[in-house]
Write a protein that holds these residues in place. Structure first.
Motif, PDB file in Angstrom:
ATOM      1  N   ARG A  22       0.398  -3.174  -6.114  1.00 22.03           N
ATOM      2  CA  ARG A  22       0.688  -1.851  -5.549  1.00 22.03           C
ATOM      3  C   ARG A  22      -0.594  -1.044  -5.578  1.00 22.03           C
ATOM      4  O   ARG A  22      -1.143  -0.784  -6.645  1.00 22.03           O
ATOM      5  CB  ARG A  22       1.763  -1.167  -6.372  1.00 22.03           C
ATOM      6  CG  ARG A  22       2.351   0.047  -5.718  1.00 22.03           C
ATOM      7  CD  ARG A  22       3.629   0.440  -6.453  1.00 22.03           C
ATOM      8  NE  ARG A  22       4.477   1.176  -5.567  1.00 22.03           N
ATOM      9  CZ  ARG A  22       4.925   2.390  -5.822  1.00 22.03           C
ATOM     10  NH1 ARG A  22       4.622   2.990  -6.948  1.00 22.03           N
ATOM     11  NH2 ARG A  22       5.692   3.008  -4.951  1.00 22.03           N
ATOM     12  N   THR A  23      -1.103  -0.682  -4.411  1.00 23.24           N
ATOM     13  CA  THR A  23      -2.388   0.000  -4.316  1.00 23.24           C
ATOM     14  C   THR A  23      -2.222   1.345  -3.634  1.00 23.24           C
ATOM     15  O   THR A  23      -1.502   1.465  -2.641  1.00 23.24           O
ATOM     16  CB  THR A  23      -3.427  -0.894  -3.599  1.00 23.24           C
ATOM     17  OG1 THR A  23      -4.678  -0.217  -3.556  1.00 23.24           O
ATOM     18  CG2 THR A  23      -3.002  -1.263  -2.199  1.00 23.24           C
ATOM     19  N   GLU A  24      -2.888   2.345  -4.203  1.00 26.49           N
ATOM     20  CA  GLU A  24      -2.835   3.715  -3.676  1.00 26.49           C
ATOM     21  C   GLU A  24      -4.265   4.213  -3.498  1.00 26.49           C
ATOM     22  O   GLU A  24      -5.094   4.098  -4.406  1.00 26.49           O
ATOM     23  CB  GLU A  24      -2.096   4.613  -4.672  1.00 26.49           C
ATOM     24  CG  GLU A  24      -2.075   6.069  -4.274  1.00 26.49           C
ATOM     25  CD  GLU A  24      -1.405   6.933  -5.327  1.00 26.49           C
ATOM     26  OE1 GLU A  24      -0.676   7.842  -4.930  1.00 26.49           O
ATOM     27  OE2 GLU A  24      -1.629   6.705  -6.532  1.00 26.49           O
ATOM     28  N   ASN A  25      -4.554   4.776  -2.351  1.00 23.80           N
ATOM     29  CA  ASN A  25      -5.884   5.278  -2.054  1.00 23.80           C
ATOM     30  C   ASN A  25      -6.285   6.413  -2.997  1.00 23.80           C
ATOM     31  O   ASN A  25      -5.502   7.313  -3.262  1.00 23.80           O
ATOM     32  CB  ASN A  25      -5.912   5.784  -0.601  1.00 23.80           C
ATOM     33  CG  ASN A  25      -7.257   6.334  -0.215  1.00 23.80           C
ATOM     34  OD1 ASN A  25      -8.263   5.659  -0.339  1.00 23.80           O
ATOM     35  ND2 ASN A  25      -7.275   7.568   0.242  1.00 23.80           N
ATOM     36  N   GLY A  50       0.874  -1.165   0.000  1.00 23.99           N
ATOM     37  CA  GLY A  50       0.000   0.000   0.000  1.00 23.99           C
ATOM     38  C   GLY A  50       0.910   1.214   0.000  1.00 23.99           C
ATOM     39  O   GLY A  50       1.857   1.277   0.785  1.00 23.99           O
ATOM     40  N   VAL A  51       0.657   2.159  -0.895  1.00 29.68           N
ATOM     41  CA  VAL A  51       1.537   3.320  -1.027  1.00 29.68           C
ATOM     42  C   VAL A  51       0.739   4.612  -0.945  1.00 29.68           C
ATOM     43  O   VAL A  51      -0.479   4.621  -1.090  1.00 29.68           O
ATOM     44  CB  VAL A  51       2.344   3.272  -2.353  1.00 29.68           C
ATOM     45  CG1 VAL A  51       3.238   2.043  -2.387  1.00 29.68           C
ATOM     46  CG2 VAL A  51       1.424   3.312  -3.561  1.00 29.68           C
ATOM     47  N   GLY A  52       1.448   5.698  -0.745  1.00 30.86           N
ATOM     48  CA  GLY A  52       0.804   7.003  -0.676  1.00 30.86           C
ATOM     49  C   GLY A  52       0.489   7.399   0.749  1.00 30.86           C
ATOM     50  O   GLY A  52       0.606   6.606   1.684  1.00 30.86           O
ATOM     51  N   TYR A  73      -2.271   4.950   2.455  1.00 33.03           N
ATOM     52  CA  TYR A  73      -2.069   3.503   2.515  1.00 33.03           C
ATOM     53  C   TYR A  73      -0.709   3.083   3.049  1.00 33.03           C
ATOM     54  O   TYR A  73      -0.534   1.933   3.425  1.00 33.03           O
ATOM     55  CB  TYR A  73      -2.275   2.878   1.140  1.00 33.03           C
ATOM     56  CG  TYR A  73      -3.731   2.622   0.786  1.00 33.03           C
ATOM     57  CD1 TYR A  73      -4.754   2.861   1.681  1.00 33.03           C
ATOM     58  CD2 TYR A  73      -4.071   2.123  -0.457  1.00 33.03           C
ATOM     59  CE1 TYR A  73      -6.071   2.628   1.349  1.00 33.03           C
ATOM     60  CE2 TYR A  73      -5.386   1.876  -0.804  1.00 33.03           C
ATOM     61  CZ  TYR A  73      -6.381   2.129   0.106  1.00 33.03           C
ATOM     62  OH  TYR A  73      -7.690   1.884  -0.222  1.00 33.03           O
ATOM     63  N   ASP A  74       0.289   3.988   3.074  1.00 30.80           N
ATOM     64  CA  ASP A  74       1.605   3.626   3.610  1.00 30.80           C
ATOM     65  C   ASP A  74       1.492   2.979   4.987  1.00 30.80           C
ATOM     66  O   ASP A  74       2.022   1.903   5.233  1.00 30.80           O
ATOM     67  CB  ASP A  74       2.514   4.851   3.729  1.00 30.80           C
ATOM     68  CG  ASP A  74       3.230   5.176   2.442  1.00 30.80           C
ATOM     69  OD1 ASP A  74       3.327   4.301   1.569  1.00 30.80           O
ATOM     70  OD2 ASP A  74       3.706   6.322   2.326  1.00 30.80           O
ATOM     71  N   SER A 125      -9.364   2.767  -5.063  1.00 34.94           N
ATOM     72  CA  SER A 125      -7.900   2.724  -5.125  1.00 34.94           C
ATOM     73  C   SER A 125      -7.441   2.636  -6.566  1.00 34.94           C
ATOM     74  O   SER A 125      -8.162   2.154  -7.435  1.00 34.94           O
ATOM     75  CB  SER A 125      -7.367   1.481  -4.395  1.00 34.94           C
ATOM     76  OG  SER A 125      -7.787   1.450  -3.058  1.00 34.94           O
TER      77      SER A 125
END
Length: 188
Positions: free
Chosen positions: A162-165, A65-67, A70-71, A142
């Motif tokens: 790789r998922t970003e809100n 989870g990135v950003g 989500y980090d 996402s």
């Protein structure tokens, strides 16, 4: 262009189209297996669900989870054992309140098979309603930026999720009046 060159070009196009179709099916299957209630007929428990999900991943895969949102919520899991532990945190009665409804909707698909013909990336936007046993409800969206690899056995697998809100929006507790406790659509 010679007949041999034309045939080779046609074969490359067919290979790319087949790769795109395989990747599309893998991504859709992953989302399907993550739905609640579990729609896979014959899947007896969450441990088996996780086994089915893990069969879609390479041993060296990464789930992250990135950003800014989500980090800290999802973090980063490297390798199949760490990804398995990540999924074990979602199912098996380990969450309170329990997740009783979740359905993934995919859109805005872009799949790019790389020139080597053995790796690819794909982007999607997905949206999912969540309903918990305490009545709390959310709508999440996402962006996914995933990578894939064709394994030596010829099967495509996920090498990175790789998922970003995009957003999380609360829903009223009564937004869904009727929903199943189990799925019965999938029959042998």
């Amino acid at each position: 262009m010679t007949k041999d060159a034309e045939l080779a070009a046609l074969m490359r196009r067919i290979d790319r189209l087949e790769a795109e179709a395989d990747i599309r099916r893998i991504q859709a299957r992953y989302m399907f297996l993550c739905d609640t209630p579990m729609p896979e007929f014959g899947c007896k428990d969450d441990a088996e669900r996780i086994d089915l999900i893990m069969a879609l991943y390479t041993e060296d895969a990464v789930w992250e989870g990135v950003g800014e949102y989500y980090d800290n919520q999802f973090g980063r899991a490297v390798g199949a054992p760490a990804i398995r532990r990540h999924f074990e945190g979602f199912w098996g009665g380990k969450t309170d309140p329990a997740l009783i409804l979740n359905c993934h909707y995919l859109t805005s698909e872009q799949i790019h098979v790389h020139a080597d013909g053995a790796t690819a990336d794909g982007q999607w936007v997905h949206m999912q309603p969540w309903l918990f046993s305490d009545g709390k409800a959310l709508l999440r969206s996402s962006r996914l930026n995933n990578t894939f690899r064709k394994e030596p056995d010829g099967l495509w697998k996920i090498t990175r999720t790789r998922t970003e809100n995009v957003f999380v929006a609360p829903l009223p507790a009564t937004w869904a009046s009727d929903y199943p406790s189990k799925s019965v659509l999938m029959r042998p």
